[in-house]
Write a protein that holds these residues in place. Sequence first.
Motif, PDB file in Angstrom:
ATOM      1  N   THR A   1       0.805  -1.223   0.000  1.00 12.51           N
ATOM      2  CA  THR A   1       0.000   0.000   0.000  1.00 12.51           C
ATOM      3  C   THR A   1       0.837   1.272   0.000  1.00 12.51           C
ATOM      4  O   THR A   1       0.477   2.242  -0.674  1.00 12.51           O
TER       5      THR A   1
ATOM      6  N   LEU B   1       2.199   1.691  -3.548  1.00 16.93           N
ATOM      7  CA  LEU B   1       1.115   2.032  -4.464  1.00 16.93           C
ATOM      8  C   LEU B   1       0.628   3.464  -4.253  1.00 16.93           C
ATOM      9  O   LEU B   1       0.327   4.171  -5.221  1.00 16.93           O
ATOM     10  N   ALA B   2       0.577   3.907  -3.007  1.00 18.59           N
ATOM     11  CA  ALA B   2       0.180   5.287  -2.721  1.00 18.59           C
ATOM     12  C   ALA B   2       1.206   6.275  -3.280  1.00 18.59           C
ATOM     13  O   ALA B   2       0.842   7.328  -3.820  1.00 18.59           O
TER      14      ALA B   2
ATOM     15  N   GLU C   1       0.762   6.350  -7.029  1.00 21.99           N
ATOM     16  CA  GLU C   1      -0.458   7.093  -7.342  1.00 21.99           C
ATOM     17  C   GLU C   1      -0.216   8.596  -7.242  1.00 21.99           C
ATOM     18  O   GLU C   1      -0.634   9.368  -8.107  1.00 21.99           O
ATOM     19  N   ARG C   2       0.492   9.019  -6.212  1.00 25.08           N
ATOM     20  CA  ARG C   2       0.790  10.447  -6.029  1.00 25.08           C
ATOM     21  C   ARG C   2       1.684  10.976  -7.153  1.00 25.08           C
ATOM     22  O   ARG C   2       1.466  12.074  -7.667  1.00 25.08           O
TER      23      ARG C   2
ATOM     24  N   VAL D   1       1.841   9.832 -10.197  1.00 26.70           N
ATOM     25  CA  VAL D   1       1.016   9.928 -11.402  1.00 26.70           C
ATOM     26  C   VAL D   1       0.137  11.174 -11.335  1.00 26.70           C
ATOM     27  O   VAL D   1      -0.020  11.892 -12.328  1.00 26.70           O
ATOM     28  N   GLN D   2      -0.420  11.476 -10.173  1.00 25.68           N
ATOM     29  CA  GLN D   2      -1.243  12.677 -10.021  1.00 25.68           C
ATOM     30  C   GLN D   2      -0.439  13.941 -10.312  1.00 25.68           C
ATOM     31  O   GLN D   2      -0.933  14.874 -10.943  1.00 25.68           O
TER      32      GLN D   2
ATOM     33  N   GLU E   1      -2.051  14.312 -14.763  1.00 20.82           N
ATOM     34  CA  GLU E   1      -3.379  14.391 -14.150  1.00 20.82           C
ATOM     35  C   GLU E   1      -4.446  13.657 -14.953  1.00 20.82           C
ATOM     36  O   GLU E   1      -5.347  13.051 -14.393  1.00 20.82           O
TER      37      GLU E   1
ATOM     38  N   ALA F   1      -4.235  10.079 -14.068  1.00 27.30           N
ATOM     39  CA  ALA F   1      -4.659   9.864 -12.680  1.00 27.30           C
ATOM     40  C   ALA F   1      -6.174   9.821 -12.547  1.00 27.30           C
ATOM     41  O   ALA F   1      -6.704   9.153 -11.666  1.00 27.30           O
TER      42      ALA F   1
ATOM     43  N   PHE G   1      -7.950   6.419 -12.406  1.00 29.06           N
ATOM     44  CA  PHE G   1      -7.876   5.599 -11.200  1.00 29.06           C
ATOM     45  C   PHE G   1      -8.795   6.161 -10.170  1.00 29.06           C
ATOM     46  O   PHE G   1      -9.022   5.816  -9.153  1.00 29.06           O
TER      47      PHE G   1
END
Length: 80
Positions: A59, A62-63, A66-67, A69-70, A74, A77, A80
């Motif tokens: 986790t 993955l977090a 994810e951040r 990619v954001q 955008e 992102a 997801f």
Amino acid sequence: LSSLVHWSPVLLQADFLPLFVFPFVKFFESSSLSCFEAIATILSNWCSAWFDDSPRPPTRVLALVERLVQIHDEELAVHF
């Protein structure tokens, strides 16, 4: 693969391991010890967080992804 799993039994649960190891095996085909040491070093220094929550998904990693990619894409992102 058996040497890696013997060195770190948690790798037995890593379905991606054969694909991860393959390029190193091809590169170090004349020296299995060098191949093992290279892979063990990379797993220890760069991938250890992948196995913190094993057998559950990593986790924290993955977090982080994810951040990233954001921040950098955008539009991607949003999917997801």
